[in-house]
Design an enzyme around this catalytic site. Structure first.
Site, PDB file in Angstrom:
ATOM      1  N   LYS A  77     109.630   0.943  98.061  1.00 43.60           N
ATOM      2  CA  LYS A  77     110.081  -0.366  98.535  1.00 43.60           C
ATOM      3  C   LYS A  77     111.453  -0.706  97.978  1.00 43.60           C
ATOM      4  O   LYS A  77     112.248  -1.392  98.623  1.00 43.60           O
ATOM      5  CB  LYS A  77     109.056  -1.442  98.133  1.00 43.60           C
ATOM      6  CG  LYS A  77     109.463  -2.867  98.495  1.00 43.60           C
ATOM      7  CD  LYS A  77     108.372  -3.841  98.116  1.00 43.60           C
ATOM      8  CE  LYS A  77     108.801  -5.278  98.318  1.00 43.60           C
ATOM      9  NZ  LYS A  77     107.721  -6.251  97.995  1.00 43.60           N
TER      10      LYS A  77
ATOM     11  N   GLU B 157     108.011 -13.964  99.541  1.00 41.26           N
ATOM     12  CA  GLU B 157     106.815 -13.841  98.710  1.00 41.26           C
ATOM     13  C   GLU B 157     106.496 -15.104  97.906  1.00 41.26           C
ATOM     14  O   GLU B 157     105.339 -15.552  97.900  1.00 41.26           O
ATOM     15  CB  GLU B 157     106.944 -12.619  97.795  1.00 41.26           C
ATOM     16  CG  GLU B 157     106.822 -11.312  98.571  1.00 41.26           C
ATOM     17  CD  GLU B 157     107.210 -10.093  97.762  1.00 41.26           C
ATOM     18  OE1 GLU B 157     107.523 -10.245  96.564  1.00 41.26           O
ATOM     19  OE2 GLU B 157     107.220  -8.988  98.329  1.00 41.26           O
TER      20      GLU B 157
ATOM     21  N   ASP C  12     107.434 -15.354  90.172  1.00 36.52           N
ATOM     22  CA  ASP C  12     106.807 -14.203  90.826  1.00 36.52           C
ATOM     23  C   ASP C  12     107.416 -12.909  90.299  1.00 36.52           C
ATOM     24  O   ASP C  12     108.495 -12.499  90.724  1.00 36.52           O
ATOM     25  CB  ASP C  12     107.006 -14.328  92.345  1.00 36.52           C
ATOM     26  CG  ASP C  12     106.333 -13.202  93.123  1.00 36.52           C
ATOM     27  OD1 ASP C  12     105.737 -12.321  92.489  1.00 36.52           O
ATOM     28  OD2 ASP C  12     106.409 -13.217  94.369  1.00 36.52           O
TER      29      ASP C  12
ATOM     30  N   ASP D 270     100.835  -8.350 102.357  1.00 37.11           N
ATOM     31  CA  ASP D 270     101.703  -8.341 101.177  1.00 37.11           C
ATOM     32  C   ASP D 270     102.075  -6.889 100.939  1.00 37.11           C
ATOM     33  O   ASP D 270     101.281  -6.104 100.412  1.00 37.11           O
ATOM     34  CB  ASP D 270     100.961  -8.930  99.976  1.00 37.11           C
ATOM     35  CG  ASP D 270     101.733  -8.785  98.664  1.00 37.11           C
ATOM     36  OD1 ASP D 270     102.918  -8.376  98.716  1.00 37.11           O
ATOM     37  OD2 ASP D 270     101.158  -9.071  97.598  1.00 37.11           O
TER      38      ASP D 270
END
Length: 564
Positions: free
Chosen positions: A68, A145, A170, A6
């Site tokens: 990211k 994800e 999420d 992850d």
């Protein structure tokens, strides 16, 4: 062995499928969460994780976080006097996680399943693959994800006897994803997905920083200004701690010293809701889109699952309960669910017998299409594969040239949901040579083939002449090509990660440096003396002296963190 990873905006985790279950991999400090922070030490070594995060405040110009968010853009970030791309910074995190997995398993690891936000664009996915290559990992699968979280919850809920449609909410440090999953008899089918790539805990922190500046009169420090970067980093640390503090307390105090003055303000739940209202409002739209696309009403959902560290905020949990008319599930640690699901996918890739009855299907997160010309001359998107189509998939559209007797046609390929192509993302072009004919006699069949890893193949064929051209969309502006990857691998080779067995000492030093900057008087003096003694002990390599001075420094650190 395939490792599950992850790769998060705020924290990253590694996991493996072992002995019939998903298992998290501890890092060198014995913890599962590795902060996605990279720092260049004065020794020239790369620090990853908690030691690097401690240096955000004390060494902000040689430390980088939240990179990211820039994946797939080609943007560069500075560590000291060196420039790094987001893929390179991500590769350092992946290398650290790879080393942790190898230490945990006792065998080399060279394959990985890496998770990405469901709403990551094609270029962001390709950049993530490049990061894996730079970390000497073969990326077996890029897994969305929320789909990973659904895998983890799917196994759990299946064992509990719960089936039906589940919505995965999420909210992580930098991105927000929503997926609607149909769970039945071991089959985990993604029905629809939506999201926002620039909505997460980091944005709530930024909003609180702006509120604190307005409330106290503190000039909002600029993280890009070398003179103000330390203050900006200290304020962000305070704000992040305050936001997390609201999970266990009704109110928290923020205090920071600058320019000989002390600035403070009290943040309570009501003020936080007001500060974050624009962000909370943005959470609603992807939820509505995912439910509409899946043709499921909120009241018919079997369960709502919260994933991602930012869902620990009570205000987010309350919003979810309001949106869905029920209390959401958090039976799996929200920080760990995605990593556990990545391990399940790794087990599926390895064809583990314990997962023989598990089937997973996923969907295309974006609409993919080509440009066609309207009567006004504006370029319009003609969808070939619409969003939330089950993948892998192959679809065709038939078009004709704009003018008579054209000798070639350029097929422009786009990704996005807007009607006009100028508002979407251009992925690439394909040129097809034609024998000149009247437009009405010249049909062109365009076929899109999209796989589970987000790889798009486009073909264009002249129906009359059976002439065909093909292109695979795997290169984008801002993403390294194969030759550039080789060049960057050579450039990164001299850079070494700090040894795993030194991480405890590096963390202690970094924490002491951060607290030294924030302290005054006898506390600062004690930290300085203990740090110097510990530094000298490390240089001597005398294990007994190192243990003694480490204990003394740890005592000074504890005193600085908890002043009486």
């Amino acid at each position: 062995m395939i490792v599950g990873i992850d790769l998060g905006t705020t924290n990253s985790l590694a996991s493996v499928w072992q002995d019939g279950r998903a298992t998290l991999v501890p890092n060198s400090l014995g913890r599962f969460l590795t902060p996605s922070v990279v720092s260049l030490d004065t020794t020239g070594e790369i620090l990853v994780g908690e030691p690097a995060r401690e240096r955000l405040a004390s060494h902000p110009l040689s430390t980088v976080a939240a990179f990211k968010r820039s994946m797939g853009t080609g943007r560069s970030m500075m560590l000291g006097d060196r420039s790094f791309r987001p893929e390179e910074l991500s590769s350092f995190v992946l290398r650290a996680l790879k080393a942790d997995a190898e230490a945990f398993l006792g065998i080399p690891v060279d394959e990985a399943v890496i998770t990405v936000p469901a709403y990551f664009s094609d270029s962001q996915r390709q950049a993530t693959r490049v990061a894996g290559e730079l970390a000497d990992l073969r990326v077996e699968r890029l897994l969305n994800e929320p789909t990973a979280a659904a895998l983890a919850y799917g196994l759990h809920e299946h064992k509990e006897g719960r089936e039906g449609e589940i919505l995965v909410f999420d909210l992580g440090g930098g991105t927000f994803d929503v997926s609607v999953i149909d769970l039945f008899d071991g089959v985990i089918e993604v029905r629809a997905t939506a999201g926002d790539n620039f909505l997460g805990g980091e944005d709530f922190d930024t909003a609180i920083m702006a509120w604190f500046a307005r409330t106290t009169g503190l000039p909002l420090p600029d993280a890009t200004d070398p003179a103000l970067a330390p203050l900006s980093a200290r304020l962000r640390n305070q704000v992040e701690a305050a936001r997390r503090g609201l999970s266990v307390s009704d109110q928290v105090e923020l205090r920071i010293d600058s320019g000989g003055r002390s600035f403070s303000a009290t943040l309570d739940a009501e003020a936080f809701m007001a500060v974050g209202k624009p962000l909370f409002d943005r959470l609603r739209q992807p939820v509505a889109r995912a439910l509409a696309d899946s043709r499921i009403r909120a009241e018919n959902l079997a369960a709502v699952v919260l994933v991602g560290g930012a869902t620990r905020m009570p205000s987010v949990r309350r919003l979810a309960a309001t949106l869905f008319g029920r209390l959401p599930l958090q039976t799996i640690d929200p920080d760990q669910a995605v990593a556990l699901g990545a391990a399940v996918q790794a087990g599926l890739k390895m064809r583990d017998s314990a997962l023989d009855d598990v089937v997973l299907t996923d969907v295309a997160p974006y609409t993919l299409g080509i440009e066609v010309v309207e009567g006004s001359g504006a370029g319009r998107l003609l969808p070939v594969i619409e969003r939330n189509t089950v993948v892998p998939v192959s679809r065709t559209q038939t078009v004709s040239p704009v003018a008579d007797f054209q000798r070639r046609v350029v097929v422009r390929i786009y990704q996005g949901e807007s009607r006009l192509v100028k508002d979407n993302i251009r992925l690439g072009d394909l040129t097809l040579e034609l024998a000149p004919r009247k437009s009405r006699d010249q049909e062109i069949e365009v076929r899109f083939t999209y796989d589970i890893n987000g790889l798009l193949e486009v073909t264009a064929r002249s129906v009359v002449d059976n002439v065909m051209e093909r292109v695979v969309i795997e290169q984008h502006a801002g993403v390294l090509n194969a030759e550039q990857v080789k060049e960057h691998l050579l450039a990164l080779a001299p850079l070494k990660l700090a040894p795993r067995d030194a991480m405890g000492n590096r963390l202690l030093l970094a924490r002491a440096e951060r607290l030294h900057e924030a302290s005054l008087g006898t506390v600062r003096k004690g930290l300085a003396e203990a740090t110097a003694a510990f530094d000298a002990a490390l240089a001597s390599q005398d294990s007994g002296r190192i243990l003694t001075t480490a204990a003394a420094l740890a005592h000074e650190v504890a005193a600085a963190e908890n002043p009486t």
